[in-house]
Each structure stands twice: as C-alpha cells, then as structure tokens.
Design a protein around this motif. Structure first.
Motif, PDB file in Angstrom:
ATOM      1  N   ASN A 129       0.712  -1.098   0.207  1.00 50.08           N
ATOM      2  CA  ASN A 129       0.010  -0.074   0.913  1.00 50.08           C
ATOM      3  C   ASN A 129       1.700   1.129   0.331  1.00 50.08           C
ATOM      4  O   ASN A 129       0.217   2.244  -0.349  1.00 50.08           O
ATOM      5  N   HIS A 130       2.382   0.601   0.715  1.00 50.79           N
ATOM      6  CA  HIS A 130       3.046   2.416   0.289  1.00 50.79           C
ATOM      7  C   HIS A 130       3.377   2.597  -0.844  1.00 50.79           C
ATOM      8  O   HIS A 130       3.237   4.307  -0.565  1.00 50.79           O
ATOM      9  N   ALA A 131       3.150   2.208  -2.067  1.00 48.56           N
ATOM     10  CA  ALA A 131       3.661   2.659  -3.335  1.00 48.56           C
ATOM     11  C   ALA A 131       2.226   3.328  -3.603  1.00 48.56           C
ATOM     12  O   ALA A 131       2.867   4.374  -4.374  1.00 48.56           O
ATOM     13  N   PHE A 132       0.333   3.140  -3.585  1.00 47.06           N
ATOM     14  CA  PHE A 132      -0.346   3.965  -3.936  1.00 47.06           C
ATOM     15  C   PHE A 132      -0.192   5.157  -3.075  1.00 47.06           C
ATOM     16  O   PHE A 132      -0.405   6.330  -3.278  1.00 47.06           O
ATOM     17  N   ALA A 133      -0.321   4.847  -1.755  1.00 49.24           N
ATOM     18  CA  ALA A 133       0.668   5.990  -0.716  1.00 49.24           C
ATOM     19  C   ALA A 133       1.769   7.287  -1.078  1.00 49.24           C
ATOM     20  O   ALA A 133       1.585   8.296  -1.078  1.00 49.24           O
ATOM     21  N   GLY A 134       2.406   6.571  -1.932  1.00 45.34           N
ATOM     22  CA  GLY A 134       4.013   7.421  -2.344  1.00 45.34           C
ATOM     23  C   GLY A 134       2.903   8.012  -3.854  1.00 45.34           C
ATOM     24  O   GLY A 134       4.311   9.284  -3.952  1.00 45.34           O
ATOM     25  N   THR A 135       2.359   7.432  -4.834  1.00 41.14           N
ATOM     26  CA  THR A 135       1.795   8.251  -5.627  1.00 41.14           C
ATOM     27  C   THR A 135       1.128   9.173  -5.646  1.00 41.14           C
ATOM     28  O   THR A 135      -0.178   9.758  -7.296  1.00 41.14           O
ATOM     29  N   SER A 136       0.268   9.056  -4.191  1.00 39.70           N
ATOM     30  CA  SER A 136      -0.960  10.360  -3.778  1.00 39.70           C
ATOM     31  C   SER A 136      -0.500  11.886  -3.942  1.00 39.70           C
ATOM     32  O   SER A 136      -1.183  11.962  -4.356  1.00 39.70           O
ATOM     33  N   GLY A 137       1.250  11.673  -3.581  1.00 41.01           N
ATOM     34  CA  GLY A 137       1.111  13.355  -3.698  1.00 41.01           C
ATOM     35  C   GLY A 137       1.124  13.758  -2.169  1.00 41.01           C
ATOM     36  O   GLY A 137       0.728  13.161  -1.711  1.00 41.01           O
ATOM     37  N   THR A 138       1.861  15.091  -1.855  1.00 41.16           N
ATOM     38  CA  THR A 138       1.946  15.688  -0.474  1.00 41.16           C
ATOM     39  C   THR A 138       1.126  17.056  -0.474  1.00 41.16           C
ATOM     40  O   THR A 138       1.270  17.464   0.426  1.00 41.16           O
ATOM     41  N   ASP A 139       0.833  17.770  -1.955  1.00 44.30           N
ATOM     42  CA  ASP A 139       0.668  19.323  -2.398  1.00 44.30           C
ATOM     43  C   ASP A 139       2.270  19.743  -2.338  1.00 44.30           C
ATOM     44  O   ASP A 139       1.577  21.206  -1.744  1.00 44.30           O
ATOM     45  N   ARG A 140       3.227  19.350  -1.727  1.00 46.55           N
ATOM     46  CA  ARG A 140       4.289  20.151  -1.767  1.00 46.55           C
ATOM     47  C   ARG A 140       4.786  19.852  -3.138  1.00 46.55           C
ATOM     48  O   ARG A 140       4.478  18.958  -3.088  1.00 46.55           O
ATOM     49  N   SER A 141       6.286  20.694  -3.396  1.00 47.94           N
ATOM     50  CA  SER A 141       6.722  20.576  -4.490  1.00 47.94           C
ATOM     51  C   SER A 141       8.334  20.685  -4.494  1.00 47.94           C
ATOM     52  O   SER A 141       8.622  21.197  -3.482  1.00 47.94           O
ATOM     53  N   THR A 142       9.237  20.338  -4.645  1.00 49.12           N
ATOM     54  CA  THR A 142      10.898  20.921  -4.355  1.00 49.12           C
ATOM     55  C   THR A 142      10.716  21.820  -3.991  1.00 49.12           C
ATOM     56  O   THR A 142      11.675  22.579  -3.132  1.00 49.12           O
ATOM     57  N   ALA A 143      10.361  23.168  -4.658  1.00 50.62           N
ATOM     58  CA  ALA A 143      10.637  24.142  -4.171  1.00 50.62           C
ATOM     59  C   ALA A 143      10.445  25.100  -2.386  1.00 50.62           C
ATOM     60  O   ALA A 143      11.167  25.561  -1.986  1.00 50.62           O
ATOM     61  N   ASP A 144       9.350  23.710  -2.097  1.00 47.05           N
ATOM     62  CA  ASP A 144       9.138  24.652  -0.431  1.00 47.05           C
ATOM     63  C   ASP A 144      10.029  23.679   0.200  1.00 47.05           C
ATOM     64  O   ASP A 144      10.501  24.671   1.264  1.00 47.05           O
ATOM     65  N   LEU A 145      11.005  23.246  -0.185  1.00 45.24           N
ATOM     66  CA  LEU A 145      12.636  23.455   0.541  1.00 45.24           C
ATOM     67  C   LEU A 145      13.481  23.682   0.662  1.00 45.24           C
ATOM     68  O   LEU A 145      14.003  23.904   1.246  1.00 45.24           O
ATOM     69  N   ALA A 146      12.960  25.072   0.369  1.00 42.69           N
ATOM     70  CA  ALA A 146      13.776  26.767  -0.083  1.00 42.69           C
ATOM     71  C   ALA A 146      13.706  27.186   1.772  1.00 42.69           C
ATOM     72  O   ALA A 146      13.643  27.313   2.405  1.00 42.69           O
ATOM     73  N   SER A 147      12.352  26.751   2.413  1.00 38.15           N
ATOM     74  CA  SER A 147      11.650  27.270   3.475  1.00 38.15           C
ATOM     75  C   SER A 147      12.607  25.864   4.586  1.00 38.15           C
ATOM     76  O   SER A 147      12.243  26.446   5.414  1.00 38.15           O
ATOM     77  N   VAL A 148      13.242  25.711   4.479  1.00 38.58           N
ATOM     78  CA  VAL A 148      13.164  24.331   5.453  1.00 38.58           C
ATOM     79  C   VAL A 148      14.671  24.933   6.293  1.00 38.58           C
ATOM     80  O   VAL A 148      15.783  25.703   5.400  1.00 38.58           O
ATOM     81  N   LYS A 149      14.688  25.564   7.778  1.00 39.14           N
ATOM     82  CA  LYS A 149      14.881  25.887   8.587  1.00 39.14           C
ATOM     83  C   LYS A 149      16.893  25.208   9.358  1.00 39.14           C
ATOM     84  O   LYS A 149      17.776  25.689   9.883  1.00 39.14           O
TER      85      LYS A 149
END
Length: 313
Positions: free
Chosen positions: A231-251
């Motif tokens: 089931n993790h394969a299905f969860a992994g393809t369902s997305g997180t509504d986040r993109s790589t660009a969001d990583l710029a906010s990581v502190k």
C-alpha cells in the motif's frame, strides 16, 4: 540473527504501542530517556527494525535516545484496507509526529531513509518546530514524481527536461519478481526477496547475503500481513501537495547522505535535494547502493553524529 539480537542487549530499550488515527503503531525507544531524541523514519514497505541494531546502538552510544517505529501496514503496526481508507505520505508524516508525541518529544533530530527521507523533508517544511536537524539518506527531493518517470521509461518515451533519472531497469525488474506471494513459507519468501536485495545493494561492495537473509527472516516473523506493505506504493503516488520549491523554507541544518551506486535514486537525486535546501551538506558514500549494509553502520552513524553535534544541546 543472534548478532542483531545481541547488539542492543546492554542498551536500555522500551517498546510501546502508539494509538493514532484509529491505528496502532509499534514503536521502540533505545537509550537513556533524558537524552536528545533521534527519530528514524524507514522507507516504503520497510519495518522499523530494518534500521540495523548496530547503527542504532552507535547512535545511542553517541549520546542519543533513538526512536524507531513500524509504519502503518508494516511489521507489528496496524494494517489498512487501502481501497476503503486510502492514505497519503502526509498521513504517514502525521504518524511520525504521533510517535514523537507518545514519547513526550517536542523536537527531534529526524533521519529518514528513501520514502522516510520524503517524510522527514515534509516534517521540516510543515512542522519546522519539531525538527532539530534533518538527515536524508538514500532519498530524493520532495515533490519528485518518480512514478511518472518510470511510466515514460517503460513506454519508451524521452525523459522530460530536467527530469531526475528513474530507477535502474534491473531494479524495476527485480521489484516485480520480489512481491511476496500470499501464503508463502519463509524459505520461498526469502528466495524471492534476496535477489532484490542484491540489486539494491549494488555491485561495488561485497554482498553480505547472510545479513540480508537474517533481516528478511525477522521481517517475515514480525509482519501482521506481508502484502499490506505494498500500500505504500499507492500512498507514495498520491502526492503531498508540496513541491521541491518548498524545500527552500527548511531551516533545520540538513545533511544529505547518499550512495554512489544507488540504483533506486541515482546520485542526481541527492544533488538536487542538497541544492534545494539552504545550507544543506551533501555526503556521497562510495560504493553504497540503496541499502544499509551492516559494514557501513559505523560510517553512517558517525556522519549523523557529526552533523547533529552542533545542535545537540
């Protein structure tokens, strides 16, 4: 197997059942309870005990209490009827927070492997107050659509511009043949799984077959339902509504650890992750594939101890 069981014999460790979202999650804390916490988040279809005991002990000896747990649909944690109750990677990230809460931990050094690295990144983006430092191990950038890249590869289509490379073809073939058959006995299960581990391990380092055999035997013995982890394969393809660009906010101070021979996520994935997170440090481990072989326990633990030292106060 005896080696795995004896690694933590003289290190304090406690197990508990974490209740969250109507599920039960198996979790374990290793080390003195008053020490800073390291949360270990495993990859897709992997149990918490697949963090090698030697690696865990090395972190505990380095001054931490180490928390590892079974994702939903793995090990001793609850299994889910995915068709009736689908879940996402974001839900799996919420599970990680529930584990921290259960152990009374406000902040932790978060270490994620493969899909666990995506979960760790998501926590650093959405709950930065909970992440003291971030370590991604054998992972890829948040928001990467590997499933689509694989579909294009299988269809003979050219990759998209700037698309990160898909898994190696030999790994894709091994993944298909390694799916556990319902009702398989342990020897049939091991016979199906070991070829996959050989490909994941990579060609550069000697393949410790007995160590992988012992690990998979432990997986077989602990699982409520071996097939549920798919089931993790299905969860992994369902997305997180986040993109790589969001990583710029990581502190959180970030370490990206990656093998030079990773057949699942070639090193370009690690380079992209490190480039997306401000100040991230990239360490490539020569010869390592997409596994955590026991011979690298000390090396990987040492890198994480060095990374966390400045924030371990």
């Amino acid at each position: 197997m005896a080696r795995q069981e004896n690694e933590l014999a003289h290190t304090p460790h406690r197990e508990r059942t974490v209740h969250t979202d109507g599920l039960e999650l198996w979790a374990q804390e290793i080390g003195e309870p008053d020490r800073p916490a390291v949360l270990l988040v495993m990859g897709a279809q992997a149990q918490g005990t697949q963090w090698n005991d030697g690696f865990v002990r090395r972190l505990a000896d380095g001054g931490f209490r180490v928390i590892r747990y079974d994702h939903r649909d793995t090990g001793r944690s609850s299994t889910v009827d995915f068709a009736a109750r689908p879940y996402t990677v974001a839900d799996m990230a919420s599970d990680a927070l529930a584990v921290l809460d259960a152990f009374g931990t406000d902040r932790a050094h978060v270490v994620g492997a493969s899909l666990g690295g995506i979960i760790a990144q998501l926590l650093a983006v959405t709950h930065p107050e909970r992440v003291r430092t971030l370590t991604g191990l054998s992972s890829q950038p948040l928001g990467t659509d590997t499933a689509a890249a694989v579909q294009r590869l299988m269809a003979g289509e050219a990759p998209l511009p700037d698309e990160l490379p898909p898994p190696a073809p030999e790994l894709l073939a091994a993944l298909v043949s390694a799916l556990p058959q319902p009702g398989s006995g342990v020897e049939d299960y091991l016979a199906a799984r070991l070829p996959l581990w050989k490909v994941l391990h990579g060609p550069a380092l000697p393949f410790p077959e007995e160590a992988y055999r012992a690990m998979e035997r432990r997986v077989y013995e602990r699982a409520r339902d071996l097939g549920a982890a798919a089931n993790h394969a299905f969860a992994g393809t369902s997305g997180t509504d986040r993109s790589t660009a969001d990583l710029a906010s990581v502190k959180a101070p970030t370490l990206v650890l990656h093998g030079t021979q990773d057949p699942m996520f070639p090193p370009a994935h690690a380079e992209a992750t490190a480039a997306a997170i401000p100040g991230a440090r990239l360490v490539l481990v020569e010869g390592m594939g997409h596994t955590l072989p026991p011979e690298l326990d000390d090396r990987l633990a040492e890198e994480i101890l060095r990374h966390t030292a400045a924030s371990n106060s």
